[in-house]
Design an enzyme around this catalytic site. Structure first.
Site: not given
Ligand code: UN1
Length: 495
Positions: A176, A251, A285, A386
């Site tokens: 999804k 995650e 993230c 965040e």
């Molecule tokens: C994310 O931030 O959701 O290192 C993933 C990084 C990317 C992956 C980030 N290669 O920021």
């Protein structure tokens, strides 16, 4: 240009949702542009998709892993050929600049080549038996049907982190995609189809979290849920999976920090902060949302940072001159604005930004100015929560020990970085920073796919994606004992 309508992909066919409803995918850089119409599916569509994945399970797990991998190598090859159009579609649907969407596609390509290699590895162990004439080994088995719930900030890379290891290890899947970025996943699914993936092995259902995501979590034939997204949604999914006693990997968020020591190369540190804080408009993230700077260099660093932040070119990501695209949608913009007010009320000093970006070509998108707060104390909400936008908080520290304590005083533990020339300090920080990823003299973003990706504390539930670590999520260990002694042998009891 006529607006296209995209269907769900179930059992190798493109089908309309049972609900008969659609939703629109809007370009965040130009809200009058509809990128496409997608199925607003419901629980019955999920049921069909899971039934197809369940039916395909036996055939796919019995397909030799190197054969499964051959299809995935073809997926990578097609992505290489279609990189540019995949990147352009991605920029249109979620806004990040082309350089970054090309990087997103490249990350999916790299991950696919690397992980498809597992088709000829998937190593287990052979170990000695404590008994004579007995052979012991462990092998990796698929978990079953994997439900993938993916975010909009890495519309192709993150689906690849889930689907490729899931499929090479013999699972079947239902995905999804986020409502903001279904097109990138439709494009990905079309590539699997073109590469010859058998019907039912991969299914896609578009729609909302409550209407599609939740029924996947509750469905008894979904054996594992793999989710990337917010902490709040992640905890709901964890609770749902616990109730239904199924496996899950989560995650979630980050409140990532860059530490800048007094001996750091400040030019390099500023580059890293800009890339970390304002890359993908701060919507990663792994975004840098705190800078913990030694008080001796605080003034100099913030002056340099603000000068560069003010000069960043904000605009449509399809124009190669622009350096930062829009926020994803109006809720994201409202959230960023809320945190600007919170920061001001808490007494932090805003040095630049703080409002929607105005100017030619910006009126129809969710553009926001790169924002820097200083005089932030570690307990302020802008230093703890965040924000997921182009806002960075500068906190001062007196030494490395204090800096590490500030970084670790967070409910999240995804990524951290340290700028210093002192190798002793660097190793001390590597040991003490409580995050899943630590960079020395590099930003908080830039993870490579051959290493584990994920974090400690509220960032996840102990799993890691990418690298070979992903196999721990998508396989079950099976221990096998072969007794060729011709008699009953008892472990422990025969001791
Ligand atoms: C994310 O931030 O959701 O290192 C993933 C990084 C990317 C992956 C980030 N290669 O920021």
């Amino acid at each position: 240009m006529a607006i296209k309508t995209w269907k769900n992909y179930i059992d190798g066919k493109w089908v309309a949702a049972q609900t008969g409803e659609l939703f629109e995918n809007i370009n965040p850089a130009n809200t009058s542009e509809v990128v496409g119409r997608f199925q607003r599916s419901g629980p019955r569509d999920v049921q069909k998709a899971v039934a197809a994945a369940h039916k395909a399970k036996k055939m796919w797990r019995e397909t030799p892993a190197p054969k499964r991998a051959e299809i995935l190598y073809r997926v990578a090859e097609i992505m290489v050929r279609e990189k540019e159009s995949l990147a352009r579609d991605m920029t249109r649907e979620m806004g990040k600049i082309l350089a970054e969407t090309r990087g997103d596609v490249q990350e999916a390509i790299d991950l696919t080549y690397f992980t498809a290699g597992e088709g000829r590895r998937l190593a287990g162990e052979t170990v000695p038996s404590e008994l004579k004439n007995k052979f012991c080994m462990s092998v990796r088995m698929p978990v079953g049907v994997v439900g993938c719930i993916t975010p909009w900030n890495f519309p192709l890379a993150i689906p690849s982190w889930k689907l490729i290891p899931a499929l090479v290890t013999g699972n079947t899947a239902v995905i999804k995609p986020a409502e903001d970025t279904p097109l990138s996943v439709v494009n990905f699914v079309k590539i699997f189809e073109q590469a010859g993936l058998p019907p039912g092995v991969l299914n896609m259902v578009t729609g909302t979290g409550p209407e599609v995501g939740w029924p996947m979590v509750e469905h008894p034939q979904v054996d594992l849920v793999s989710f990337t997204g917010s902490y709040e949604t992640g905890s709901l999914i964890a609770a749902g999976c616990a109730t239904h006693m199924k496996q899950y990997s989560l995650e979630m968020g980050g409140k990532n920090a860059i530490i800048v020591m007094d001996d750091a190369n400040l030019d390099l540190a500023v580059e890293g902060i800009l890339f970390g804080a304002f890359g993908t408009t701060g919507q990663r993230c792994t975004a840098c949302s705190r800078v913990i700077v030694h008080r001796k260099v605080q003034k100099k660093l913030t002056d340099m940072l603000v000068k560069r932040a003010r000069a960043l070119k904000v605009g449509d990501g399809l124009n190669e001159k622009n350096e930062m695209g829009p926020l994803i949608n109006s809720e994201a913009q409202a959230k960023v604005e809320l945190y600007i007010r919170i920061g001001k009320t808490e007494g932090a000093k805003m040095l630049c930004g703080g409002a929607a970006a105005k100017g030619r070509g910006l009126s129809k998108g969710y553009f926001f100015q790169p924002t820097v707060f200083t005089d932030v104390s570690p307990k302020m909400r802008i230093a703890q929560e965040e924000i997921f936008g182009p806002v960075v908080s500068v906190v001062s520290c007196k030494n490395l020990e204090e800096a590490v304590d500030i970084v670790n005083d967070s409910k999240y533990g995804l990524s951290s970085a340290l700028y210093t020339q002192d190798v002793n300090r660097a190793f001390q920080a590597i040991r003490d920073l409580d995050t899943g990823i630590t960079y020395i003299n590099a930003s908080t973003i830039g993870a490579e796919i051959q290493l584990p990706f994920g974090g400690t504390k509220g960032t996840g539930n102990g799993h890691r994606e990418a690298g070979t670590a992903a196999l721990e999520i998508f396989t079950e260990w099976k221990s096998v004992y072969i007794d060729y002694s011709g008699k009953l042998q008892k472990a422990q009891i025969d001791h």
